[in-house]
Design an enzyme around this catalytic site. Sequence first.
Site, PDB file in Angstrom:
ATOM      1  CD  GLU A  51       0.749   5.356  -7.241  1.00  0.00           C
ATOM      2  OE1 GLU A  51       0.222   4.406  -7.941  1.00  0.00           O
ATOM      3  OE2 GLU A  51       1.971   5.884  -7.229  1.00  0.00           O
ATOM      4  CD1 TRP A  52      -4.753   3.044  -3.502  1.00  0.00           C
ATOM      5  CD2 TRP A  52      -3.837   5.196  -2.758  1.00  0.00           C
ATOM      6  NE1 TRP A  52      -4.479   3.829  -1.992  1.00  0.00           N
ATOM      7  CE2 TRP A  52      -3.550   4.238  -1.505  1.00  0.00           C
ATOM      8  CE3 TRP A  52      -2.810   6.266  -2.598  1.00  0.00           C
ATOM      9  CZ2 TRP A  52      -3.596   4.248  -0.201  1.00  0.00           C
ATOM     10  CZ3 TRP A  52      -2.290   6.473  -1.276  1.00  0.00           C
ATOM     11  CH2 TRP A  52      -2.582   6.003  -0.355  1.00  0.00           C
ATOM     12  N   GLY A  53      -3.368   4.567  -8.904  1.00  0.00           N
ATOM     13  CA  GLY A  53      -3.145   5.867  -9.989  1.00  0.00           C
ATOM     14  C   GLY A  53      -2.205   7.091  -9.558  1.00  0.00           C
ATOM     15  CG  ASP A  63      -9.680   1.936  -1.310  1.00  0.00           C
ATOM     16  OD1 ASP A  63      -8.037   2.213  -1.973  1.00  0.00           O
ATOM     17  OD2 ASP A  63      -9.767   1.721  -0.409  1.00  0.00           O
ATOM     18  CG  ASP A  76      -2.717   0.676   1.247  1.00  0.00           C
ATOM     19  OD1 ASP A  76      -2.404   1.050  -0.006  1.00  0.00           O
ATOM     20  OD2 ASP A  76      -3.324   0.292   1.467  1.00  0.00           O
TER      21      ASP A  76
HETATM   22  C1  GAL Z   1      -6.338   0.965   1.310  1.00  0.00           C
HETATM   23  C2  GAL Z   1      -6.142   0.227  -0.270  1.00  0.00           C
HETATM   24  C3  GAL Z   1      -7.548  -0.689   0.628  1.00  0.00           C
HETATM   25  C4  GAL Z   1      -7.212  -1.275   1.843  1.00  0.00           C
HETATM   26  C5  GAL Z   1      -6.939  -0.292   3.218  1.00  0.00           C
HETATM   27  C6  GAL Z   1      -6.312  -1.478   4.032  1.00  0.00           C
HETATM   28  O1  GAL Z   1      -5.236   2.170   1.237  1.00  0.00           O
HETATM   29  O2  GAL Z   1      -6.527   0.753  -0.878  1.00  0.00           O
HETATM   30  O3  GAL Z   1      -7.386  -1.627  -0.445  1.00  0.00           O
HETATM   31  O4  GAL Z   1      -5.955  -2.044   1.716  1.00  0.00           O
HETATM   32  O5  GAL Z   1      -5.992   0.222   2.681  1.00  0.00           O
HETATM   33  O6  GAL Z   1      -5.888  -0.110   5.026  1.00  0.00           O
END
Ligand code: GAL
Length: 373
Positions: free
Chosen positions: A153-155, A176, A119
């Site tokens: 890394e969300w792009g 997400d 993450d």
């Molecule tokens: C977010 C991630 C999610 C999940 C979450 C856990 O950043 O995009 O898929 O892993 O953290 O805290």
Amino acid sequence: MGWNSWNTFGAHIDETLILQTADVLLETGLAEAGYRYVVIDDLWEGKERDAQGRLTADPHKFPSGIAALAERIHAKGLKFGIYSCAGTHTCADQLASYGHEETDARTFADWGVDFLKYDFCNVPHGAHGPTLYRRMGQALRQTGRDILFSACEWGVNKPWLWGRWAGCHMWRTTGDIVDNWDSIKDIGFRRQAGLELYAGPNGWNDPDMMVVGMYGKGNVGAGGCSDSEYLCHFALWCLLASPLMIGCDVRAMNDATLSLLANPGLLRISQDSLGVQARRIAPEKDEWDWSDFPVFAKPLADGTIAVGLFNLSDGDGCNRMGVAWETLGLDTHRACLVSDAISGETIGEFRGSYSERVPKHDARVLLLTPVLG
Ligand code: GAL
């Protein structure tokens, strides 16, 4: 393909849940269909590193330890995945891998981990994101263990441009997903178009774990979707050659969920060896333009072309949607056998184009096989 704990369970994970999930994957045939990675997301961690500086597991949730759990998952013929983060702490504020990359990679390898979701929260100010992924990618390779490296890394820094080079095998392209139609439209239909050139064997765009079968329940439950909306979601993920991580509670899934997730026609499209991500062929204009009637096409290794007709509109009834051979690179005069990928039924032989009516919030997935000779 696999299952991840986050979408439904969030913090509420423990070794019993993980083992039960693994058993259900086996009993239902989902494992046989390809869902083999059982992945624990955030909130598995203990509060402190041990005397050797290694991460520890929460002793209440995982009293037998992660190595023992991984061994039991392996004994079932499945693979085991875990989660950490490139920052000092995870998104749920647990200890993470920044500055400990080599130790953590070694620990994961010693535990028998086969998949690492990594993450991007709590990254120190000024740290360079791609460098942090490269660091963990290198550390994982050095262990000598085959560990699938999943960047979350969300792009933010366009990981499709550098993920493969950093050692990532898949990279999240967006923030997400949540379990509702708007999220599927935004993440799936709006934000993946244009990324198809970056996906291929060993490096895949990841539009996030699936919400199929959640029906609004659980950690990212946000109203839920209808079965035909889940079909749109799953069919798109298959056409996009996205990783297929189940996010629902498989122990409680209904028949509609199981038969969708295990649909042989859609999985054939998803797992095709050519590894091409579908391109939105209509409307053609600007890749990022919105359309309520997108058509996606994915060439398959044997010369068949998979086509998804998606009706995202809110209007009443059905809309006629179709595909012209021209947009697929097929000779207009070429006869093609058209079949329904989901039911497996043959529809017939057509030349030049094919169209049919698609109900709102629903999809048709077709296989077009050129008739040669
Ligand atoms: C977010 C991630 C999610 C999940 C979450 C856990 O950043 O995009 O898929 O892993 O953290 O805290």
